[in-house]
Motif scaffolding. Structure first.
Motif, PDB file in Angstrom:
ATOM      1  N   THR A   1      48.467  44.582  41.356  1.00  0.00           N
ATOM      2  CA  THR A   1      49.346  43.688  40.606  1.00  0.00           C
ATOM      3  C   THR A   1      50.568  44.459  40.109  1.00  0.00           C
TER       4      THR A   1
ATOM      5  N   ASP B   1      48.946  37.086  39.285  1.00  0.00           N
ATOM      6  CA  ASP B   1      47.515  37.402  39.186  1.00  0.00           C
ATOM      7  C   ASP B   1      46.922  37.329  40.592  1.00  0.00           C
TER       8      ASP B   1
ATOM      9  N   CYS C   1      43.935  39.396  37.112  1.00  0.00           N
ATOM     10  CA  CYS C   1      45.077  39.344  36.202  1.00  0.00           C
ATOM     11  C   CYS C   1      45.884  40.634  36.247  1.00  0.00           C
TER      12      CYS C   1
ATOM     13  N   ALA D   1      49.610  32.308  37.759  1.00  0.00           N
ATOM     14  CA  ALA D   1      48.144  32.339  37.809  1.00  0.00           C
ATOM     15  C   ALA D   1      47.620  31.429  38.900  1.00  0.00           C
TER      16      ALA D   1
ATOM     17  N   ALA E   1      44.206  32.419  40.061  1.00  0.00           N
ATOM     18  CA  ALA E   1      43.379  33.145  39.105  1.00  0.00           C
ATOM     19  C   ALA E   1      42.545  32.305  38.154  1.00  0.00           C
TER      20      ALA E   1
ATOM     21  N   TYR F   1      41.507  38.524  31.272  1.00  0.00           N
ATOM     22  CA  TYR F   1      42.124  39.802  30.903  1.00  0.00           C
ATOM     23  C   TYR F   1      41.713  40.122  29.472  1.00  0.00           C
TER      24      TYR F   1
ATOM     25  N   ALA G   1      42.758  33.834  32.234  1.00  0.00           N
ATOM     26  CA  ALA G   1      44.012  33.812  32.989  1.00  0.00           C
ATOM     27  C   ALA G   1      44.758  32.534  32.653  1.00  0.00           C
TER      28      ALA G   1
END
Length: 390
Positions: free
Chosen positions: A108, A135, A140, A161, A164, A169, A174
């Protein structure tokens, strides 16, 4: 034997029941009780107070950028390792995408490279309208570090997201980070509404602005009055009914995808040269797609050789996202580094990971991967299928 797909829709009788319930109620248009319920239940699942259901995740990103104040000519910084929709939404608002490389440890957005890029733009007096962390594959980004550097320069964070839902996280879901977040319910996502997306935020004004724009910016008058240009981005009540049923089965889907990842992990432990995408210590992935890196020297076959052998066995697999800084459509865009993302594209492969994937079909996948480098498999199903389709 049927073809094994990467991430097919996982639907059942609850989806059918609610879809027919919405149909029989005659709430067909983009309004109705199932749409209201989907927004309410989704916001609760993500842990934020406000949500608006839209026609796609791309629409959610587009409206998010407008709602946080991105203007034509701004720069918007995002990860280079993502689907094109992330950058397309930036272009829709007249802004300029800036692509930043990813971290080896998480795949990421690299917070250190983001800090360098924000510092450079500040020195040069260039306005950065937003940062969009992605994500990736359900994992994430490192939001504590990303938000700290973005806040230092007064730049809003819009969380992509899309992949996700159900990930987390540091214990938070997320989609609960930044000014707002966009989700996708495309047919291959962890839950699907056939097509569709959701914009969520803790800020009511952001969501209400998006809601207004998503219905052609119609004023609340008895005739059609438009003070600005809007978009036809609202989700239908029918698709929302499908979403309600899908969301209610999310815990089962998450558990099944986690089991798929764990079976791949156990199988590949015996084979040097096969390494799963790492799971960041700061969170928990939703395991949307299990991805593996293939070291051709250690394993005996390269990524493309494995993919082609899987395809010959009736198994769908795809390379990880081709970095956006390498895409012809964005060849004119600024990018910072990119070597990590390019390496992941060169040797990374997404494997069948659906929540409806049976253990028998997953064994077919694993055996085909073993066969791709000449390792004797535990069965001959793949070889038989290759003969049948050849």
């Amino acid at each position: 034997m049927s073809r094994i797909l990467l991430s097919p829709p996982d639907v059942g009788w609850d989806e059918r029941r609610l879809l027919l319930e919405a149909f029989d109620s005659n709430w067909i248009a983009p309004a109705g009780p199932h749409l209201d319920a989907f927004e309410h239940e989704f916001a609760a699942a993500v842990g934020v107070p406000h949500a608006v259901a839209l026609s796609s995740g791309t629409a959610a990103l587009h409206l998010a950028l407008i709602a946080v104040g991105v203007r034509p000519g701004d720069r918007v910084i995002t990860s280079t390792l993502t689907f094109a929709a992330t950058a397309n939404a930036i272009v829709y608002v007249g802004a300029e995408p800036v692509f930043v490389d990813v971290s080896h440890a998480t795949w990421t957005l690299d917070p250190d490279l983001l800090a360098e890029e924000l510092a450079l733009n500040a020195r040069l007096g260039r306005r950065v309208g937003a940062v969009i962390p992605v994500d990736l594959y359900g994992q994430c980004a490192d939001y504590a570090r990303i938000r700290a550097v973005a806040d230092r320069y007064g730049v809003p964070v819009v969380e992509d997201a899309a992949e996700a839902l159900g990930g987390s996280y540091r214990g938070s879901p997320a989609g609960s980070f930044g000014a707002c977040a966009a989700f996708s319910f495309n047919g291959n996502k962890i839950i699907t509404t056939s097509g569709g997306g959701m914009l969520v935020s803790r800020d009511r004004a952001i969501v209400e602005r998006a809601r207004y724009l998503s219905t052609q910016a119609k004023e609340p008058l008895p005739y059609y009055e438009h003070l600005e240009v809007g978009y036809n981005y609202r989700m239908s009540n029918l698709l929302a009914a499908l979403g309600v049923a899908q969301l209610r089965s999310l815990p089962r889907k998450l558990a099944r995808r986690r089991e798929v990842r764990e079976r791949y992990s156990a199988a590949f432990a015996a084979h040097p040269g096969l390494t799963l995408m790492p799971e960041a210590e700061y969170g928990r992935s939703n395991c949307w797609l299990t991805c593996v890196r293939v070291d051709p020297i250690a394993f005996g076959a390269d990524r493309e050789g494995v993919r082609l052998h899987l395809d010959s066995c009736g198994i769908e697999a795809r390379p990880v996202w081709k970095p956006l800084h390498m895409q012809p459509a964005f060849r004119h865009c600024v990018f910072r580094s990119g070597e990590v993302a390019a390496a992941l594209f060169a040797d990374g492969l997404c494997l069948p990971s659906g929540s409806s994937l049976s253990q028998a079909d997953q064994r077919r996948v694993i055996e085909a991967i073993e066969e791709s480098c000449g390792i004797e498999s535990r069965g001959s199903e793949c070889a038989q299928l290759a003969v049948a389709v050849g």
